[in-house]
Design a protein around this motif. Structure first.
Motif, mmCIF file in Angstrom:
data_model
loop_
_atom_site.group_PDB
_atom_site.id
_atom_site.type_symbol
_atom_site.label_atom_id
_atom_site.label_comp_id
_atom_site.label_asym_id
_atom_site.label_seq_id
_atom_site.Cartn_x
_atom_site.Cartn_y
_atom_site.Cartn_z
ATOM 1 N N GLN A 84 0.835 -1.197 0.000
ATOM 2 C CA GLN A 84 0.000 0.000 0.000
ATOM 3 C C GLN A 84 0.868 1.243 0.000
ATOM 4 O O GLN A 84 1.877 1.317 0.721
ATOM 5 N N PHE A 86 0.426 5.475 0.513
ATOM 6 C CA PHE A 86 -0.500 6.458 1.073
ATOM 7 C C PHE A 86 0.001 7.875 0.813
ATOM 8 O O PHE A 86 1.208 8.126 0.874
ATOM 9 N N ASN A 88 -1.405 11.853 2.003
ATOM 10 C CA ASN A 88 -2.374 12.769 2.596
ATOM 11 C C ASN A 88 -2.173 14.151 1.991
ATOM 12 O O ASN A 88 -1.095 14.737 2.107
ATOM 13 N N GLU A 97 3.532 11.460 2.340
ATOM 14 C CA GLU A 97 3.263 10.117 1.841
ATOM 15 C C GLU A 97 4.122 9.100 2.577
ATOM 16 O O GLU A 97 5.167 9.421 3.138
ATOM 17 N N GLY A 99 4.346 4.314 2.963
ATOM 18 C CA GLY A 99 3.920 3.043 2.392
ATOM 19 C C GLY A 99 4.064 1.914 3.382
ATOM 20 O O GLY A 99 4.734 2.045 4.424
ATOM 21 N N PRO A 134 0.319 4.414 9.220
ATOM 22 C CA PRO A 134 -0.042 5.577 8.400
ATOM 23 C C PRO A 134 -1.012 6.531 9.081
ATOM 24 O O PRO A 134 -0.979 7.733 8.817
ATOM 25 N N THR A 146 -6.898 2.451 7.063
ATOM 26 C CA THR A 146 -6.581 1.180 6.429
ATOM 27 C C THR A 146 -6.524 0.104 7.493
ATOM 28 O O THR A 146 -5.998 0.315 8.591
ATOM 29 N N ASN A 149 -2.889 -1.589 9.529
ATOM 30 C CA ASN A 149 -2.399 -0.337 10.092
ATOM 31 C C ASN A 149 -1.662 -0.602 11.388
ATOM 32 O O ASN A 149 -2.269 -0.742 12.447
ATOM 33 N N THR A 422 -5.062 6.116 -1.086
ATOM 34 C CA THR A 422 -4.314 4.876 -0.936
ATOM 35 C C THR A 422 -4.329 4.127 -2.266
ATOM 36 O O THR A 422 -5.374 4.040 -2.922
ATOM 37 N N GLN A 424 -3.540 0.369 -3.408
ATOM 38 C CA GLN A 424 -3.237 -0.976 -2.898
ATOM 39 C C GLN A 424 -3.062 -1.958 -4.060
ATOM 40 O O GLN A 424 -3.889 -2.001 -4.965
#
Length: 429
Positions: A84, A86, A88, A97, A99, A134, A146, A149, A422, A424
């Motif tokens: 994944q 990520f 924001n 960001e 991962g 994250p 997620t 997490n 995200t 994935q």
């Protein structure tokens, strides 16, 4: 992305190639013995069913028939890899960001096929999780945007034995068990990424990812309509059973105590002339541990309840397209707000599998998740609302790409609204 995450697919591919080459050596050794001797059960692979690289169920295929041979003997295993990324874009704790990656290696043994012991199953799952938390790094949300997490760890996530009795009406499971595989299962929420679409955040001591706990479970299913389940888990920070690296057990809130859960419900397939599958689940749980109260001091034990409805709204009449359909779910849960930051949760969602007939395995979905924040926290905001939308593109039965967008109002009850994306990628080896 870190070098460790990039190297994972290479490592898995190398292991699979080594395994299949070793199988060939075994077959060759068997065939080189006395011609009068019986051939090994693995020396003559069954013919493949004609699947191509893009239609087979796993990336590594059937290994020339050996995988199917092993399954016929009661031995099946798989490797699942999820990565994944990520980012924001606004609000939360920080824009930026990061991962994460999770790899699971699982083995299932069917005792009926292996030992002529009907109704038994042994299962083990080895799990490696890499990457930062994250939510802590980017959004600060309470619901965890997620479900995978947590901070890095390596563990045996599950190790259990299951036995079915009395024509499968009674089922027993004992060992290290992911409680969310049996309790509070939101069938139509599974394609989503948010933790709240998998299990209510009000169940603050639930023994699921990142650290399932040792437990005993009993399931009673007298018919196709009704069921009842009970579970008892040693859910405690003290338990490091089969946790090798990291501290996944720290996700638990107490240093001792037992977690108890009971669930009952109904399952239906055909309501009159409406060809619609669905179920209703109602559960109650309690924990005997010592909890720190939000307003100070300690409290012995806490409890809560939840209710879940899954319903298929539409699906094609053709059995060839039975995976397609429009499905929904609703959930409600609550717990006292003296030890839990979230004391009430309401959520729902819509997921359409095969919206486009030429893409029957793709899934598109949207889900709003609302939680009320306990008054005992004295946080600036009294609620958090996360709305998720995604499209899961099924590249092949063994691989998918899923872009996911979530807008989170009042993350953590104290931060500016966050907008997090995200991406994935999921692969089955």
């Amino acid at each position: 992305m870190s070098r460790k995450l990039v190297q994972i697919p290479r490592i898995l591919g190398t292991l699979c190639l080594l395994f299949t080459s070793r199988m060939d050596l075994w077959a060759g050794a068997s065939n080189s013995t006395d011609p009068s001797a019986p051939a090994s059960s693995l020396s003559s692979p069954a013919p493949t069913d004609g699947d191509t690289f893009w239609t087979q169920d796993e990336l590594t295929g059937d290994w020339g028939g050996y995988r199917k041979k092993l399954e016929e003997k009661g031995i099946s295993f798989g490797i699942d890899w999820v990565v994944q990324g990520f980012k924001n874009f606004q609000g939360g704790v920080s824009t930026g960001e990061t991962g994460a990656s999770t790899v699971d290696f699982n083995l299932t043994l069917d005792t009926a096929k292996l030992l002529n012991w009907d109704g038994g199953k042994f299962y083990v799952d080895l799990e490696d999780h890499a990457g930062p938390d994250p939510s802590a790094a980017l959004t600060g949300d309470l619901q965890k945007f997620t479900k995978l997490n947590y901070t890095p760890f390596f563990q045996v996530a599950e190790l259990w034995y299951e036995q079915k009795l009395f024509n499968d009406k009674l089922r027993l499971k004992i060992g290290k068990v992911d409680a969310n595989s049996e309790f509070s299962v939101i069938d139509n929420g599974l394609p989503f990424l948010s933790s709240s679409t998998q299990v209510s955040p009000t169940i603050i001591v639930f023994p699921t990812f990142p650290d399932p706990m040792p437990g005993v479970n009993v399931f009673y299913t007298p018919n196709d309509l009704f069921y009842a389940s009970l579970g008892a888990y040693y859910a405690s920070r003290r338990d490091r059973f089969l946790d090798f690296t990291g501290s996944p057990q720290a996700a638990q809130l107490t240093q001792g105590g037992m977690f108890y859960i009971g669930e009952t419900g109904l399952k239906w397939k055909h309501l009159a002339e409406w060809q619609a599958d669905g179920n209703l689940r109602v559960g109650f749980w309690g924990d005997t541990g010592n909890f720190t109260r939000l307003d100070g001091g300690m409290e012995r034990g806490t409890h809560g309840m939840y209710a879940i409805v899954d319903q298929t709204l539409w699906k094609p009449t053709s059995k060839e397209d039975e995976t397609r359909g429009l499905r929904t779910f609703l959930e409600y849960a609550q717990t006292p707000g003296d030890v839990s930051i979230i004391d009430r949760h309401i959520g729902g969602g819509l997921a359409w599998t095969g919206l486009f007939p030429d893409r029957p395995r793709d899934i598109i979905g949207v889900s709003p998740q609302y939680v009320h924040i306990s008054d005992s926290t004295n946080l600036p905001k009294s609620y958090e609302l996360a709305t998720e939308a995604f499209y899961k593109y099924q590249l092949a039965p063994w691989a998918s790409i899923q872009p996911d967008l979530q807008y989170i109002c009042n993350p953590g009850g104290q931060y500016r609204n966050a907008l997090v994306v995200t991406l994935q990628i999921e692969c089955h080896f």
